[in-house]
Structures are given as C-alpha cells and as structure tokens.
Design a protein around this motif. Structure first.
Motif, PDB file in Angstrom:
ATOM      1  N   ASN A  76      51.394  77.081  40.977  1.00 18.89           N
ATOM      2  CA  ASN A  76      52.800  76.739  40.791  1.00 18.89           C
ATOM      3  C   ASN A  76      53.650  77.976  40.509  1.00 18.89           C
ATOM      4  O   ASN A  76      53.142  79.094  40.477  1.00 18.89           O
ATOM      5  CB  ASN A  76      52.953  75.713  39.653  1.00 18.89           C
ATOM      6  N   GLU A  77      54.934  77.755  40.301  1.00 20.49           N
ATOM      7  CA  GLU A  77      55.857  78.836  39.977  1.00 20.49           C
ATOM      8  C   GLU A  77      55.759  79.190  38.493  1.00 20.49           C
ATOM      9  O   GLU A  77      55.290  78.379  37.687  1.00 20.49           O
ATOM     10  CB  GLU A  77      57.295  78.420  40.307  1.00 20.49           C
ATOM     11  N   ASP A  78      56.190  80.415  38.135  1.00 23.68           N
ATOM     12  CA  ASP A  78      56.321  80.714  36.710  1.00 23.68           C
ATOM     13  C   ASP A  78      57.726  81.204  36.365  1.00 23.68           C
ATOM     14  O   ASP A  78      58.015  81.497  35.204  1.00 23.68           O
ATOM     15  CB  ASP A  78      55.255  81.702  36.226  1.00 23.68           C
ATOM     16  N   VAL A  79      58.600  81.274  37.365  1.00 22.27           N
ATOM     17  CA  VAL A  79      60.005  81.590  37.119  1.00 22.27           C
ATOM     18  C   VAL A  79      60.836  80.964  38.237  1.00 22.27           C
ATOM     19  O   VAL A  79      60.436  80.953  39.409  1.00 22.27           O
ATOM     20  CB  VAL A  79      60.250  83.117  37.041  1.00 22.27           C
ATOM     21  N   ALA A  80      61.974  80.405  37.857  1.00 23.39           N
ATOM     22  CA  ALA A  80      62.868  79.789  38.838  1.00 23.39           C
ATOM     23  C   ALA A  80      64.290  79.844  38.303  1.00 23.39           C
ATOM     24  O   ALA A  80      64.523  79.955  37.087  1.00 23.39           O
ATOM     25  CB  ALA A  80      62.470  78.341  39.116  1.00 23.39           C
ATOM     26  N   ALA A  81      65.249  79.792  39.212  1.00 26.28           N
ATOM     27  CA  ALA A  81      66.662  79.787  38.834  1.00 26.28           C
ATOM     28  C   ALA A  81      67.429  78.888  39.790  1.00 26.28           C
ATOM     29  O   ALA A  81      67.036  78.722  40.958  1.00 26.28           O
ATOM     30  CB  ALA A  81      67.240  81.197  38.862  1.00 26.28           C
ATOM     31  N   ALA A  82      68.511  78.306  39.290  1.00 25.00           N
ATOM     32  CA  ALA A  82      69.306  77.402  40.119  1.00 25.00           C
ATOM     33  C   ALA A  82      70.788  77.595  39.844  1.00 25.00           C
ATOM     34  O   ALA A  82      71.196  77.873  38.712  1.00 25.00           O
ATOM     35  CB  ALA A  82      68.921  75.950  39.858  1.00 25.00           C
ATOM     36  N   VAL A  83      71.572  77.473  40.892  1.00 27.29           N
ATOM     37  CA  VAL A  83      73.023  77.372  40.788  1.00 27.29           C
ATOM     38  C   VAL A  83      73.376  75.932  41.107  1.00 27.29           C
ATOM     39  O   VAL A  83      72.956  75.405  42.143  1.00 27.29           O
ATOM     40  CB  VAL A  83      73.742  78.321  41.766  1.00 27.29           C
ATOM     41  N   MET A  84      74.135  75.298  40.220  1.00 32.76           N
ATOM     42  CA  MET A  84      74.423  73.872  40.366  1.00 32.76           C
ATOM     43  C   MET A  84      75.923  73.621  40.337  1.00 32.76           C
ATOM     44  O   MET A  84      76.639  74.188  39.507  1.00 32.76           O
ATOM     45  CB  MET A  84      73.737  73.080  39.241  1.00 32.76           C
ATOM     46  N   THR A  85      76.380  72.766  41.242  1.00 32.46           N
ATOM     47  CA  THR A  85      77.782  72.371  41.295  1.00 32.46           C
ATOM     48  C   THR A  85      77.930  70.972  40.720  1.00 32.46           C
ATOM     49  O   THR A  85      77.174  70.061  41.073  1.00 32.46           O
ATOM     50  CB  THR A  85      78.301  72.377  42.744  1.00 32.46           C
ATOM     51  N   PHE A  86      78.908  70.807  39.840  1.00 28.90           N
ATOM     52  CA  PHE A  86      79.145  69.525  39.203  1.00 28.90           C
ATOM     53  C   PHE A  86      80.283  68.783  39.898  1.00 28.90           C
ATOM     54  O   PHE A  86      81.138  69.387  40.558  1.00 28.90           O
ATOM     55  CB  PHE A  86      79.499  69.718  37.719  1.00 28.90           C
ATOM     56  N   GLN A  87      80.293  67.486  39.709  1.00 30.49           N
ATOM     57  CA  GLN A  87      81.314  66.645  40.326  1.00 30.49           C
ATOM     58  C   GLN A  87      82.715  67.031  39.868  1.00 30.49           C
ATOM     59  O   GLN A  87      83.684  66.905  40.620  1.00 30.49           O
ATOM     60  CB  GLN A  87      81.035  65.181  39.976  1.00 30.49           C
ATOM     61  N   ASN A  88      82.821  67.537  38.643  1.00 34.43           N
ATOM     62  CA  ASN A  88      84.126  67.914  38.102  1.00 34.43           C
ATOM     63  C   ASN A  88      84.557  69.331  38.496  1.00 34.43           C
ATOM     64  O   ASN A  88      85.582  69.820  38.033  1.00 34.43           O
ATOM     65  CB  ASN A  88      84.132  67.771  36.580  1.00 34.43           C
ATOM     66  N   GLY A  89      83.771  69.993  39.331  1.00 33.84           N
ATOM     67  CA  GLY A  89      84.117  71.331  39.796  1.00 33.84           C
ATOM     68  C   GLY A  89      83.471  72.459  39.024  1.00 33.84           C
ATOM     69  O   GLY A  89      83.582  73.628  39.415  1.00 33.84           O
ATOM     70  N   ALA A  90      82.810  72.153  37.924  1.00 30.16           N
ATOM     71  CA  ALA A  90      82.129  73.197  37.157  1.00 30.16           C
ATOM     72  C   ALA A  90      80.914  73.715  37.922  1.00 30.16           C
ATOM     73  O   ALA A  90      80.350  73.024  38.772  1.00 30.16           O
ATOM     74  CB  ALA A  90      81.696  72.652  35.798  1.00 30.16           C
TER      75      ALA A  90
END
Length: 372
Positions: A209-223
């Motif tokens: 499996n992975e041991d490091v991960a990152a994500a960019v997430m967009t919210f419904q309110n624009g954040a």
C-alpha cells in the motif's frame, strides 16, 4: 427513570473494548452481550462477566438488545448490519461503514426503509473540541470558508504492521485507515466535497500500500482544501497527537487543521480564532487570536449516550448512515484519483439509482435471516 438501555458489542478487539469501557462508564446503560468468534473474545467476555455468543443472529434472538455496536472488520459490516436491521435493532457501525460506497448504500437504504436507526462511528464529531469549532464556524466567526489545510502525519512502528500483516496489504494504507477520520471532520465543518485530485507514493518499507498521499479537494461552497496523510513521517501534526483524545498517544501543543475564512481563521484542535480588529481586514493591520474555551469529555462516551437517544427516537443522528456513506465516497474518490491520475467528481448518493434498485428488499432479508 427508564429501564437501562441494553447494548451488545459485536467484535471485541481494541476498538470494541473501548466501546465496552464507555458503556460501563454510563449510568442507565448496560452491556447485555458480547459477540465474537475468537477464543480471545470468549475469554474477554468471561473476564468482564458478559454473556457470550459466537453468532450474531443467535444473540439477537436470545437477548433482544436495545442496540448493537458493530466493531468488527469492515468487510463484515454490511452482512451484520443487515442482520440487525432485519431484527429491527438500532445499530452503531464503526467507521468506515463499508468496504465501498455501493455496499454501504444497501445497508443505508435498508435501514431507512425499515425505520431502523443507523449511526456510523465517526466519533471525533462527538468531541467537545469539534463541537466548539463547529459552533464558531456556524456563528460566522470566520466568515465564508475559503481554504482548509489538514495534516495527518505520524510514524507507525514496524511492530504495528508485524502483529497484523493485513495492514501491509493494498487497501489498508493510511488513506482508508486514517484519513477517513479527517475527511469526515472536513465535511462536517466545511460542507460537501464535490471533486478531488490526489496523489500517493508506494510504501518505503516495501508494503503493498501507500505510505504517503495528498489531495486537493473542492467543496460545494467554493472552498478548496489541501490535506496529506502519512504513517511514515515523524511529526507532531496529527489529530492523535494534538487533541489529547486518547491517552495512549503523547500530546503536543500543535494543531492539525487550519480553516480560513473571509473574516478570520481557526486552528483545530487548539481552537485559536484569528482575526483583525473590527472593520480592519487587511494584512497591514495587526492580527490577534482568541482561544475558545470548552470542557473536556470522552467522545466515545458521548457517542454512546447519543446513540441511546437516537435509538429511543429522542434525537436525530449526528453521523447517520448517509453521512458515513458520503465520507466513504470521498475516500473512494481519493483512491481512484491516486490510481488514475485525474480528478474525480463525487456524485450525490441519492443519485445512485442503479445501486438502490439492486439493494435487497428488507422483507427478503428478514425472511432469509429469520429462516436460518
């Protein structure tokens, strides 16, 4: 005073035993049974003097609890959850609610049409620290949320993996095991996540499996949020080491989440609320922090007290089956994006009509289970 609320705990590993401790700390709530298929589970039940069963259906028929806590491995949640629904027994399912969202939908849908209370064990929502942060955000103390930063960094020792080799396998990395907590809190505090783009790197220890991960997430309110997780980084910046929630972890004075808004920002869990003076929102004027105050209490105990109220139809669930499903959808999207290298859009669970159509009818489930 009403009769004691009888709870059965299914699965008495580390998490299940914490639930037992929480039950025993509450007045007017009693542990009515332990269900576990291991010799260790039977020994534990004898030690604490609880009725022991190796079969869930047999326990439900014999004891008729007022509620069940499922603290079993995730692949067992759906079958066991549907069994509880068939008997009309309210249930609290440990996170994640299921292995995948499509399976989770079957349980959520069955509980809904059968009017059986279903809660998911994202216990951090029951922490007074999160309740205080949520209250400040909802009171518009930081204005409109624009950005979020989250860190979930810690170093798990080799022994953690050696005692349970399944933790080295694909799908058992920190995205599914740890990040699910943080994602649920981000949804709770900032709203629905509609799109993610994520990256992961293979384990330096050679696991599957992975041991490091990152994500960019967009919210419904624009954040927009950025979050990273790793179980191979030596760091003070994780919920475990900053919240003081669970005594087995040493505490630091750091924070693991930063939530920024148009009128201020808040760091969590230290609950420092940053803002300029009234009417002086610019980077050339001084900025100062106010610390929000809150009393400490055990979120697992709070969660069970809440479960009792929901089961008695005295309150609405803080973390319903739908909430657990939506959080799992985000985790699935992160994993899919890591694999595909492209952004993934998250659909509304209620739009998954094909999966709902395939969900088993509760009358069929009941007939099948009760005929065993």
């Amino acid at each position: 005073m009403s009769d004691p609320f009888k709870i059965a705990v299914v699965g008495v590993g580390l998490v299940g035993r914490r639930h037992v401790d929480a039950i025993q700390s509450l007045q007017n709530v009693s542990l009515t049974a332990v269900v576990d298929q291991t010799p260790e589970g039977e020994t534990y039940a004898a030690k604490i003097g609880a009725p022991y069963f190796s079969d869930l259906s047999q326990m439900l028929q014999t004891v008729s609890p007022n509620g069940v806590i499922l603290a079993t491995p995730t692949p067992l949640h759906i079958e066991q959850g549907l069994t509880c629904v068939a008997y009309g027994c309210p249930l609290l399912v440990e996170k994640p609610i299921a292995v995948d969202a499509a399976s989770a939908l079957k349980l959520v849908h069955a509980a809904e049409v059968s009017d059986v209370p279903l809660l998911v064990g994202h216990h951090r929502r029951h922490n007074p620290l999160i309740a205080a942060a949520k209250q400040a955000i909802d009171a518009n103390k930081i204005g409109e949320i624009r950005g979020i930063q989250g860190s979930c960094w810690f170093y798990k020792p080799d022994g953690y993996f050696d005692v349970a080799p399944w933790r080295k396998k694909k799908g058992a990395g920190p995205i599914s095991v740890n990040l699910v907590h943080d994602i649920d809190l981000m949804r709770y505090l900032a709203g629905e996540i509609i799109q993610v783009h994520a990256y992961a790197q293979p384990s330096l220890r050679g696991f599957d499996n992975e041991d490091v991960a990152a994500a960019v997430m967009t919210f419904q309110n624009g954040a927009i949020a950025t979050i990273s997780v790793s179980d191979s980084i030596v760091s003070p910046w994780s919920w475990e080491l900053t919240s003081g929630e669970y005594p087995i972890y040493p505490t630091t004075q750091e924070s693991s989440y930063l939530i920024g808004g148009s009128h201020g920002s808040i760091s969590i869990p230290d609950l420092r609320l940053w803002s300029h003076e009234e009417g002086q929102r610019d980077w050339w004027t001084p900025i100062s922090a106010t610390s929000l105050m809150t009393a400490a209490s055990d979120p697992l105990v709070n969660q069970i007290a809440h479960f009792v109220k929901v089961a008695r139809k005295e309150a609405s669930p803080l973390v319903s089956g739908w909430e657990g499903l939506k959080t799992l959808q985000v985790i699935e999207a992160i994993q899919k994006s890591c694999t595909s290298g492209v952004s993934v859009t998250i659909a509304e669970p209620t739009s998954m009509q094909s999966e709902i159509a395939l969900a088993p009818k509760i009358s069929d489930i009941s007939q099948k289970i009760l005929q065993k």
